[in-house]
Design a protein around this motif. Sequence first.
Motif, PDB file in Angstrom:
ATOM      1  N   LEU A  43       0.822  -1.209   0.000  1.00 22.24           N
ATOM      2  CA  LEU A  43       0.000   0.000   0.000  1.00 22.24           C
ATOM      3  C   LEU A  43       0.859   1.262   0.000  1.00 22.24           C
ATOM      4  O   LEU A  43       0.400   2.336  -0.397  1.00 22.24           O
ATOM      5  N   GLU A  44       2.101   1.141   0.462  1.00 25.78           N
ATOM      6  CA  GLU A  44       2.980   2.297   0.593  1.00 25.78           C
ATOM      7  C   GLU A  44       3.964   2.444  -0.566  1.00 25.78           C
ATOM      8  O   GLU A  44       4.331   3.560  -0.936  1.00 25.78           O
ATOM      9  N   ARG A  45       4.380   1.321  -1.135  1.00 29.61           N
ATOM     10  CA  ARG A  45       5.377   1.345  -2.211  1.00 29.61           C
ATOM     11  C   ARG A  45       5.312   0.036  -2.988  1.00 29.61           C
ATOM     12  O   ARG A  45       4.744  -0.949  -2.503  1.00 29.61           O
ATOM     13  N   PRO A  46       5.903   0.001  -4.191  1.00 31.71           N
ATOM     14  CA  PRO A  46       5.984  -1.276  -4.912  1.00 31.71           C
ATOM     15  C   PRO A  46       6.782  -2.295  -4.096  1.00 31.71           C
ATOM     16  O   PRO A  46       7.756  -1.940  -3.430  1.00 31.71           O
ATOM     17  N   VAL A  47       6.368  -3.547  -4.156  1.00 32.34           N
ATOM     18  CA  VAL A  47       7.038  -4.579  -3.364  1.00 32.34           C
ATOM     19  C   VAL A  47       8.448  -4.823  -3.877  1.00 32.34           C
ATOM     20  O   VAL A  47       8.756  -4.580  -5.045  1.00 32.34           O
ATOM     21  N   GLU A  48       9.291  -5.344  -2.983  1.00 33.10           N
ATOM     22  CA  GLU A  48      10.673  -5.673  -3.301  1.00 33.10           C
ATOM     23  C   GLU A  48      10.941  -7.126  -2.928  1.00 33.10           C
ATOM     24  O   GLU A  48      10.186  -7.737  -2.166  1.00 33.10           O
TER      25      GLU A  48
END
Length: 438
Positions: A43-48
């Motif tokens: 929800l906060e950033r693209p996954v890594e």
Amino acid sequence: MEGQLDNCKDSFSESDNDDNEKVWENILLIIEKTYVKKVNIGLERPVEETDFVEQKAILIKNFNLLYKLLCKNFNDSGSGKFFNLKKTLIHNVTVNLLLLCGEHLQNDKSEWTTSDTVKYSQLIIEFMCKTYSCQNIIELLNDSNNNKLLPLLFNKLKPKLLKDTWKCFPAAVSSYTWIVFKIKFPNMGPVLHLGMPTTLILLDDYVIANRINGLNCLHHIIENVTKTELSWYCEGEILYKTLEPMMYSLEPNLLNSLINCLITVLSKIVSNEDKLKWTHYDDVMNIWLPSIEMEQKLAFRSAHMESLSVFLQSMGLSCVRWSKRLIRIFDEYAAIPIDRENCFKVMYTFISVTWPRTSNYFDEITIIILKSLSDVIEDKDSNSDNLNSNTVVNSIVECLNILNDIVPDEMQKLSCDINNCESLSDLFKSFFKSKHSS
């Protein structure tokens, strides 16, 4: 969870004495435990990749167990026993296996995949195809005998792919994409209302990779439905209005997908008769051409040229309305050596689709061609990159050849003028003679 899986494994070792349905309910439990879990950070950033370090080891272990148990059960009882189950259980197992494998097969470089999860997913899909007596997954999903699977697949995914949940389930997005690209006409139409919402959500995202995914999904969906089926879900006009704003903020890696998607949508809402008047093709050109004219970055210029050729081919004769601006673009791009090859490929398309009007712009086009041809020959003489020069020459020759077919009289006159011009080199003349003199 490990204890639950061990219990499942024990139940399989005694499967001869167990109820067949209990066996497959245990398989369903394992599948559920093997799905990639919710990732709230999405929800906060693209996954890594680091977001899935702990999950990966569990996924590999579960996949290994799942595949062994599937093989053992079928080897012991055969697929016939599987199809003797209740229909709902058959569908439930099949749908969950397909969605699980789709999480790892859409992109084997996803942050949650490993070589092992991809390998086991491929083996399970081969296993399922064999069970259903199908050559591949596309045949399995599009077989009329399995037409209940598609709505079940989308409905199973739906809770994970809502507007406020999908970013927490990136693997479900991959599974959705994998399924969408396996569905072909005429099977897309009946599930259009189930498949389209996720695509529209992806299109509305700020992450370019997600928008590209949405564009590619929409392109495939629209290609595999009829105009009538499309109107059941939404008007093509609405889809065009969804895509049009993207033309104002173009990125090189987005452009090709966007143009291909626009072409597919426009092919459903604009008839050949409509093209005689102003259409959305012209709206796109009105937005796009200023960007092409002003662009200075080489990567952008190349992307524009590659996509413009495809768009003009779809637009057809009506692009003659834009001939003056297009010819100015050809003149500018042909002056830059690195842009020439793509420029003349677009010019070839333009000439081929506007052939009834070629005489109107013949002089402007041939001036551009001959200037570039002279420059390329001069570059070759100065030991520049011969390979690049040859590809440009080939593109120029294609333009000259099609002009020779469309307006032979004008080309014959041009050939005579060139061969009578003392200021042109013998190399230039001999090249031109061999291609276009009578």
